[in-house]
Design a protein around this motif. Sequence first.
Motif, short mmCIF file in Angstrom:
data_model
loop_
_atom_site.label_atom_id
_atom_site.label_comp_id
_atom_site.label_asym_id
_atom_site.label_seq_id
_atom_site.Cartn_x
_atom_site.Cartn_y
_atom_site.Cartn_z
N SER A 1 0.85 -1.18 0.00
CA SER A 1 0.00 0.00 0.00
C SER A 1 0.89 1.24 0.00
O SER A 1 2.08 1.15 0.29
N GLY B 1 1.28 3.53 -2.66
CA GLY B 1 1.71 4.09 -3.93
C GLY B 1 0.79 5.23 -4.35
O GLY B 1 -0.22 5.50 -3.73
N GLY B 2 1.18 5.89 -5.43
CA GLY B 2 0.36 6.99 -5.93
C GLY B 2 1.13 7.90 -6.84
O GLY B 2 2.21 7.55 -7.31
N LEU B 3 0.55 9.08 -7.07
CA LEU B 3 1.14 10.08 -7.94
C LEU B 3 1.72 11.20 -7.08
O LEU B 3 1.04 11.71 -6.18
N LEU C 1 6.89 9.69 -0.66
CA LEU C 1 5.85 8.67 -0.49
C LEU C 1 6.37 7.63 0.49
O LEU C 1 7.59 7.42 0.57
N THR D 1 2.55 -2.11 -6.27
CA THR D 1 1.84 -0.84 -6.15
C THR D 1 2.51 0.18 -7.06
O THR D 1 3.75 0.26 -7.13
N GLN D 2 1.70 0.93 -7.77
CA GLN D 2 2.23 1.88 -8.77
C GLN D 2 2.70 3.16 -8.10
O GLN D 2 1.98 3.75 -7.29
N VAL D 3 3.89 3.58 -8.46
CA VAL D 3 4.42 4.88 -8.04
C VAL D 3 4.70 5.67 -9.31
O VAL D 3 5.42 5.21 -10.20
#
Length: 122
Positions: free
Chosen positions: A7, A9-11, A18, A116-118
């Motif tokens: 958990s 991740g994000g923009l 982050l 998770t995408q970063v």
Amino acid sequence: QVQLVESGGGLVQAGGSLRLACAASGSVISINDMDWYRQTPGKQRELVAGITTGGSTNYGDSVKGRFTISRDNAKNMVYLQMNSLKPEDTGVYYCSAQVIITRIPYFERRYWGQGTQVTVSS
């Protein structure tokens, strides 16, 4: 069975921070090494950071001085604090753990999370 769930991740904009977290659950007796890897388009999955049960750490050259890995053995969790993020840090980040399944006989196995995408914008 053992599950690893990432958990956090994000923009984020370049220069931002982050914090990723990974929780291990299921048939976990104990966990040896815990690691973070990342996958970027067109490149092989690379080791970002690793930490032993005793807290010894190692980092990929591109993240040294910016990222910090830590773990909570009681909670079977590993974290990755990412500071001074750069666009080239963009990718899917995977948690990995060497999990001890049984002690007698001794059996351990490496598990992977789903990722998770970063995304770091310039």
